[in-house]
Write a protein that holds these residues in place. Structure first.
Motif, PDB file in Angstrom:
ATOM      1  N   ASP A 127      43.408  -8.551 -38.317  1.00 40.35           N
ATOM      2  CA  ASP A 127      43.884  -7.532 -37.372  1.00 40.35           C
ATOM      3  C   ASP A 127      42.731  -6.703 -36.828  1.00 40.35           C
ATOM      4  N   SER A 128      41.834  -6.281 -37.703  1.00 38.47           N
ATOM      5  CA  SER A 128      40.683  -5.485 -37.265  1.00 38.47           C
ATOM      6  C   SER A 128      39.755  -6.308 -36.386  1.00 38.47           C
ATOM      7  N   GLN A 129      39.550  -7.570 -36.751  1.00 32.59           N
ATOM      8  CA  GLN A 129      38.709  -8.429 -35.924  1.00 32.59           C
ATOM      9  C   GLN A 129      39.325  -8.636 -34.545  1.00 32.59           C
ATOM     10  N   SER A 130      40.614  -8.889 -34.524  1.00 31.67           N
ATOM     11  CA  SER A 130      41.313  -9.099 -33.259  1.00 31.67           C
ATOM     12  C   SER A 130      41.240  -7.848 -32.382  1.00 31.67           C
ATOM     13  N   ALA A 131      41.450  -6.692 -32.970  1.00 29.37           N
ATOM     14  CA  ALA A 131      41.372  -5.435 -32.228  1.00 29.37           C
ATOM     15  C   ALA A 131      39.953  -5.202 -31.702  1.00 29.37           C
ATOM     16  N   SER A 132      38.958  -5.542 -32.494  1.00 28.86           N
ATOM     17  CA  SER A 132      37.570  -5.385 -32.059  1.00 28.86           C
ATOM     18  C   SER A 132      37.246  -6.318 -30.901  1.00 28.86           C
ATOM     19  N   LEU A 133      37.805  -7.507 -30.918  1.00 30.56           N
ATOM     20  CA  LEU A 133      37.619  -8.425 -29.793  1.00 30.56           C
ATOM     21  C   LEU A 133      38.224  -7.841 -28.521  1.00 30.56           C
ATOM     22  N   LEU A 134      39.404  -7.251 -28.664  1.00 29.20           N
ATOM     23  CA  LEU A 134      40.055  -6.615 -27.515  1.00 29.20           C
ATOM     24  C   LEU A 134      39.213  -5.463 -26.984  1.00 29.20           C
ATOM     25  N   LEU A 135      38.713  -4.612 -27.869  1.00 29.87           N
ATOM     26  CA  LEU A 135      37.876  -3.491 -27.439  1.00 29.87           C
ATOM     27  C   LEU A 135      36.607  -3.984 -26.748  1.00 29.87           C
ATOM     28  N   THR A 136      36.053  -5.081 -27.235  1.00 32.17           N
ATOM     29  CA  THR A 136      34.853  -5.653 -26.619  1.00 32.17           C
ATOM     30  C   THR A 136      35.129  -6.051 -25.175  1.00 32.17           C
ATOM     31  N   ILE A 137      36.268  -6.703 -24.954  1.00 28.31           N
ATOM     32  CA  ILE A 137      36.630  -7.086 -23.584  1.00 28.31           C
ATOM     33  C   ILE A 137      36.828  -5.849 -22.717  1.00 28.31           C
ATOM     34  N   GLN A 138      37.549  -4.872 -23.236  1.00 30.40           N
ATOM     35  CA  GLN A 138      37.796  -3.662 -22.455  1.00 30.40           C
ATOM     36  C   GLN A 138      36.498  -2.968 -22.066  1.00 30.40           C
ATOM     37  N   LEU A 139      35.597  -2.842 -23.017  1.00 34.44           N
ATOM     38  CA  LEU A 139      34.328  -2.172 -22.735  1.00 34.44           C
ATOM     39  C   LEU A 139      33.504  -2.963 -21.719  1.00 34.44           C
ATOM     40  N   SER A 140      33.518  -4.285 -21.842  1.00 33.26           N
ATOM     41  CA  SER A 140      32.727  -5.098 -20.912  1.00 33.26           C
ATOM     42  C   SER A 140      33.273  -5.026 -19.497  1.00 33.26           C
ATOM     43  N   GLN A 141      34.549  -4.722 -19.356  1.00 33.05           N
ATOM     44  CA  GLN A 141      35.137  -4.597 -18.029  1.00 33.05           C
ATOM     45  C   GLN A 141      34.953  -3.199 -17.442  1.00 33.05           C
ATOM     46  N   LYS A 142      34.623  -2.229 -18.273  1.00 31.15           N
ATOM     47  CA  LYS A 142      34.453  -0.849 -17.817  1.00 31.15           C
ATOM     48  C   LYS A 142      33.029  -0.508 -17.416  1.00 31.15           C
ATOM     49  N   LEU A 143      32.045  -1.174 -18.023  1.00 27.64           N
ATOM     50  CA  LEU A 143      30.667  -0.806 -17.733  1.00 27.64           C
ATOM     51  C   LEU A 143      29.733  -1.971 -17.997  1.00 27.64           C
ATOM     52  N   PRO A 144      28.576  -1.951 -17.363  1.00 30.32           N
ATOM     53  CA  PRO A 144      27.596  -3.001 -17.643  1.00 30.32           C
ATOM     54  C   PRO A 144      26.968  -2.777 -19.020  1.00 30.32           C
ATOM     55  N   LEU A 145      26.878  -3.836 -19.766  1.00 27.64           N
ATOM     56  CA  LEU A 145      26.262  -3.783 -21.089  1.00 27.64           C
ATOM     57  C   LEU A 145      24.880  -4.417 -20.994  1.00 27.64           C
ATOM     58  N   SER A 146      23.948  -3.905 -21.761  1.00 27.79           N
ATOM     59  CA  SER A 146      22.603  -4.477 -21.737  1.00 27.79           C
ATOM     60  C   SER A 146      22.643  -5.905 -22.276  1.00 27.79           C
ATOM     61  N   SER A 147      21.693  -6.705 -21.823  1.00 30.38           N
ATOM     62  CA  SER A 147      21.662  -8.098 -22.290  1.00 30.38           C
ATOM     63  C   SER A 147      21.407  -8.170 -23.793  1.00 30.38           C
ATOM     64  N   SER A 148      20.639  -7.218 -24.332  1.00 27.93           N
ATOM     65  CA  SER A 148      20.412  -7.228 -25.785  1.00 27.93           C
ATOM     66  C   SER A 148      21.693  -6.894 -26.546  1.00 27.93           C
TER      67      SER A 148
END
Length: 110
Positions: A52-73
């Motif tokens: 559940d925590s892993q799945s939620a973290s995957l969702l948050l990762t997608i949300q964050l990547s759609q909200k702002l540019p993330l550094s390549s590192s």
């Protein structure tokens, strides 16, 4: 105690839900908030034994990547953590997250 573990899991799921809703309603994410979300939610959730925590973290990762540019590192570190820690049952979801990261991050040279 099994009951305590179940209650803790429900609380964690609820907290991830609240954070996810908060991110969804933001028009932008400040860098200091990004650091806190990654430090306290995304990376600990990815390395958790809980699906559940892993799945939620995957969702948050997608949300964050759609909200702002993330550094390549940062994207590189997310790739490594997702590939290294992801539960076998979540591999298809993890692959979708990796593809989404590639699609949403213009700074990546794919």
């Amino acid at each position: 105690n099994a009951q305590d573990k179940y209650s803790s899991s429900k609380l964690t799921s609820f907290l991830f839900f609240v954070i996810s809703e908060y991110i969804a309603f933001q028009t932008s994410i400040a860098e200091e908030l990004l650091v806190k979300l990654l430090s306290y939610c995304v990376f600990p959730g990815l390395s958790s034994k809980s699906k559940d925590s892993q799945s939620a973290s995957l969702l948050l990762t997608i949300q964050l990547s759609q909200k702002l540019p993330l550094s390549s590192s940062l994207v590189g570190v997310l790739f490594e953590e997702i590939c290294r820690c992801c539960h076998a049952d979540l591999q298809s979801s993890a692959l979708q997250v990796l593809v989404t990261l590639c699609a949403t991050q213009k700074s990546l040279k794919v």
